[in-house]
Design an enzyme around this catalytic site. Structure first.
Site, PDB file in Angstrom:
ATOM      1  N   HIS A 246       6.408  -1.418   2.845  1.00  0.00           N
ATOM      2  CA  HIS A 246       6.678  -2.696   3.229  1.00  0.00           C
ATOM      3  C   HIS A 246       5.712  -3.602   2.246  1.00  0.00           C
ATOM      4  CE1 HIS A 246       3.233  -0.386   5.189  1.00  0.00           C
ATOM      5  NE2 HIS A 246       2.631  -1.434   5.169  1.00  0.00           N
ATOM      6  N   PHE A 247       5.979  -4.930   2.272  1.00  0.00           N
ATOM      7  CA  PHE A 247       5.291  -5.694   1.281  1.00  0.00           C
ATOM      8  C   PHE A 247       4.340  -6.492   2.234  1.00  0.00           C
ATOM      9  CE2 PHE A 247       8.435  -4.306  -1.425  1.00  0.00           C
ATOM     10  CZ  PHE A 247       7.759  -4.571  -2.657  1.00  0.00           C
ATOM     11  N   HIS A 248       3.190  -6.915   1.974  1.00  0.00           N
ATOM     12  CA  HIS A 248       2.280  -7.755   2.972  1.00  0.00           C
ATOM     13  C   HIS A 248       2.552  -9.067   2.292  1.00  0.00           C
ATOM     14  CE1 HIS A 248       0.191  -4.637   5.507  1.00  0.00           C
ATOM     15  NE2 HIS A 248       0.467  -4.089   4.560  1.00  0.00           N
TER      16      HIS A 248
ATOM     17  N   ASN B 101       0.742  -1.157  -0.020  1.00  0.00           N
ATOM     18  CA  ASN B 101       0.242   0.144   0.131  1.00  0.00           C
ATOM     19  C   ASN B 101       0.803   1.102   0.176  1.00  0.00           C
ATOM     20  OD1 ASN B 101      -2.109  -1.759   0.261  1.00  0.00           O
ATOM     21  ND2 ASN B 101      -2.130  -1.638   2.565  1.00  0.00           N
TER      22      ASN B 101
ATOM     23  N   GLN C 181      -2.136   2.779   3.346  1.00  0.00           N
ATOM     24  CA  GLN C 181      -1.129   2.744   4.015  1.00  0.00           C
ATOM     25  C   GLN C 181      -1.327   3.541   5.444  1.00  0.00           C
ATOM     26  OE1 GLN C 181       2.300   4.868   1.983  1.00  0.00           O
ATOM     27  NE2 GLN C 181       4.007   3.545   3.401  1.00  0.00           N
TER      28      GLN C 181
END
Ligand code: AMP
Ligand code: ZN
Length: 136
Positions: free
Chosen positions: A97-99, A84, A91
């Site tokens: 960041h990668f989920h 996001n 976000q």
């Protein structure tokens, strides 16, 4: 960045459930998981949104994404990777960041986003023309 929670997690100043770490990236379990094993992967260097990162900086994260993805895929039936950027996109933490969200049958999440069926050919073509001019 001094006041950033994910910088503090990546440097070990704030404890986390660490999944993986290398020189460039740090992966840890999300504190409010969407599913069992929901993992976040962050660059160790602070960037607020993905467009601030160079291709080299993105490539530096690829090993962590590869390794953790393979682990998640072994332990689940599928996976969503979400990333996001800015509040409008959901976000909350302003550090890239990668989920990695493992998926399990019957987990209650929808398999994919709702399609927009009211987008016109003109709107798509206008977007296409503009994005191509940025990518030249
Ligand atoms: P986003 O909405 O994309 O910014 O996602 C932020 C994510 O960070 C959320 O899923 C939160 O549950 C997670 N989160 C926030 N603080 C922590 C923390 N201290 N440890 C682990 N996950 C966190
Ligand atoms: Zn940060």
């Amino acid at each position: 960045m001094k006041e950033c929670i994910f910088c503090k997690i990546a440097s070990g100043d704030i404890p986390s459930k660490k999944v993986y770490e290398d020189v460039h990236a740090f992966a840890f379990l999300d504190a409010e998981p969407l599913n069992i094993g929901h993992t976040l992967i962050v660059p160790k260097k602070h960037f607020e949104t993905i467009d601030e990162m160079s291709s080299k900086e993105l490539a530096n994260m690829s090993k962590a994404i590869e390794k953790v993805s393979k682990g998640v895929m072994k332990l689940s039936e599928g996976m969503n990777i979400l990333q996001n950027n800015n509040k409008i996109a959901g976000q909350v933490v302003p550090h890239v960041h990668f989920h990695l969200v493992p998926r399990y049958s019957g987990d209650g999440h929808v398999p994919e986003w709702g399609r927009k069926h009211n987008i016109t050919e003109d709107q798509s073509n206008e977007f296409l023309r503009k994005i191509k001019s940025f990518l030249k």
